[in-house]
Design an enzyme around this catalytic site. Sequence first.
Site, mmCIF file in Angstrom:
data_model
loop_
_atom_site.group_PDB
_atom_site.id
_atom_site.type_symbol
_atom_site.label_atom_id
_atom_site.label_comp_id
_atom_site.label_asym_id
_atom_site.label_seq_id
_atom_site.Cartn_x
_atom_site.Cartn_y
_atom_site.Cartn_z
ATOM 1 N N ARG A 103 0.879 -1.185 0.000
ATOM 2 C CA ARG A 103 0.000 0.000 0.000
ATOM 3 C C ARG A 103 0.906 1.222 0.000
ATOM 4 N NH1 ARG A 103 -5.489 1.256 3.325
ATOM 5 N NH2 ARG A 103 -6.158 -0.263 1.773
ATOM 6 N N HIS A 130 -7.250 0.451 -6.569
ATOM 7 C CA HIS A 130 -7.474 -0.412 -5.398
ATOM 8 C C HIS A 130 -8.123 -1.715 -5.894
ATOM 9 C CE1 HIS A 130 -7.800 -1.602 -1.364
ATOM 10 N NE2 HIS A 130 -8.695 -0.751 -0.905
ATOM 11 N N GLN A 133 -10.033 -4.298 -3.537
ATOM 12 C CA GLN A 133 -11.345 -3.814 -3.113
ATOM 13 C C GLN A 133 -12.408 -4.186 -4.148
ATOM 14 O OE1 GLN A 133 -12.277 -1.859 -0.230
ATOM 15 N NE2 GLN A 133 -14.251 -2.548 -1.022
ATOM 16 N N ASP A 224 -17.169 6.700 -1.652
ATOM 17 C CA ASP A 224 -15.889 6.590 -0.941
ATOM 18 C C ASP A 224 -15.667 7.957 -0.282
ATOM 19 O OD1 ASP A 224 -13.287 5.961 -0.132
ATOM 20 O OD2 ASP A 224 -12.413 6.073 -2.146
ATOM 21 N N CYS A 264 -16.501 1.384 0.323
ATOM 22 C CA CYS A 264 -15.303 0.584 0.615
ATOM 23 C C CYS A 264 -14.880 0.699 2.074
ATOM 24 C CB CYS A 264 -14.171 0.999 -0.307
ATOM 25 S SG CYS A 264 -13.795 2.763 -0.240
ATOM 26 N N ARG A 292 -13.848 -8.892 1.471
ATOM 27 C CA ARG A 292 -12.406 -8.671 1.265
ATOM 28 C C ARG A 292 -11.638 -9.947 1.615
ATOM 29 N NH1 ARG A 292 -10.468 -3.484 1.327
ATOM 30 N NH2 ARG A 292 -8.622 -4.559 0.485
HETATM 31 N N1 NVA Z 1 -9.954 6.566 -1.557
HETATM 32 C C1 NVA Z 1 -9.630 6.098 -0.222
HETATM 33 C C2 NVA Z 1 -9.854 4.643 -0.119
HETATM 34 C C3 NVA Z 1 -9.593 4.048 1.236
HETATM 35 C C4 NVA Z 1 -9.801 2.564 1.273
HETATM 36 C C5 NVA Z 1 -8.194 6.459 0.100
HETATM 37 O O1 NVA Z 1 -7.341 6.336 -0.782
HETATM 38 O O2 NVA Z 1 -7.935 6.881 1.227
HETATM 39 N N1 CP Z 2 -11.382 -0.370 2.149
HETATM 40 C C1 CP Z 2 -10.114 -0.448 2.614
HETATM 41 O O1 CP Z 2 -9.151 -0.669 1.873
HETATM 42 O O2 CP Z 2 -10.019 -0.267 3.963
HETATM 43 P P1 CP Z 2 -8.674 -0.096 4.776
HETATM 44 O O3 CP Z 2 -8.087 1.250 4.396
HETATM 45 O O4 CP Z 2 -9.101 -0.146 6.217
HETATM 46 O O5 CP Z 2 -7.732 -1.195 4.421
#
Ligand code: NVA
Ligand code: CP
Length: 307
Positions: A103, A130, A133, A224, A264, A292
Amino acid sequence: MESLKGRDLLSIADLSATEIKSLLGLAANLKSGSIELRCPRKVLGLLFQKASTRTRVSFSAAMYQLGGQVIDLNASVTQISRGEPTIDTARVLDRYLDVLAIRTFEQTELAKFAQYADIPVINALTDLEHPCQILADLLTIQENFDDLAGLTLTYLGDGNNVAHSLMLGCALVGMNVIVATPIGYQPDESVTQQAKAIAGDRSQVLVTQDAEAAVAKAQVLYTDVWASMGQEDSADARIPLFQAYQINSHLIKQADPNAIVLHCLPAHRGEEITEEVIEGSQSRIWDQAENRLHAQKALLAALLGGV
Ligand code: NVA
Ligand code: CP
């Protein structure tokens, strides 16, 4: 699923429609308990440079349930935090691990890991995509409707990582996808063009500013956070710009009466979605979060050759 053994998953579009359908079928069978898969002694590394609850825990639980082990490589406790080059870290982790989920911010950083590590590298969220997801999202949609092809998903909010992977993933499985965003927050044009090319004349990919029109025929409403990780400084300024894109009880009345609502997570109640909708009868958000685990277990087993 021999075709996925040893592969990377950097974008949902790295998978073909057939591979996505096979993974969803596998995930559904793992969830129902009709099959059990094992990847004993395999080691998953989790290299996360942003916060995570679902992705970190669902990947860990999935790997343990497959009989493997997990090493949580919080970037701040590795030499990455002291400037060790990515290309060196990637080659070293490749010698210890069997699969690596990352990540990070830049997709190019993820791609560099994939280039220098031979083991499967999985995108556990970047600013661009992502994909894990979206596997869980498609599994959730499949649980609620007979066939994915021909359904319409409307995404409301910021046109970034989750929206991008939804556009590509929906196009791959023959779903229509409508993305409604304020001006200036549209998806990357290159992703829109890629999704349109994938959809061809089978389904529609549409980007609009009109939230009400966008939900009119939707069977799936999706949102989101308005400010993603790394965008915290602009969070307050975004609230008035995004207000018209909130999923609330008025907006969901404009959609198909059988529409389901997905998010998500994590969610900001009162911003992109109301408390009433998140806790309401059309919400499938908790199933989506559970999925997930099942989707990523199927993915890990496929990448590790355990299927
Ligand atoms: N768009 C959000 C998704 C989190 C799972 C982010 O990147 O923070
Ligand atoms: N939806 C998702 O990726 O959640 P987290 O940021 O908690 O991993």
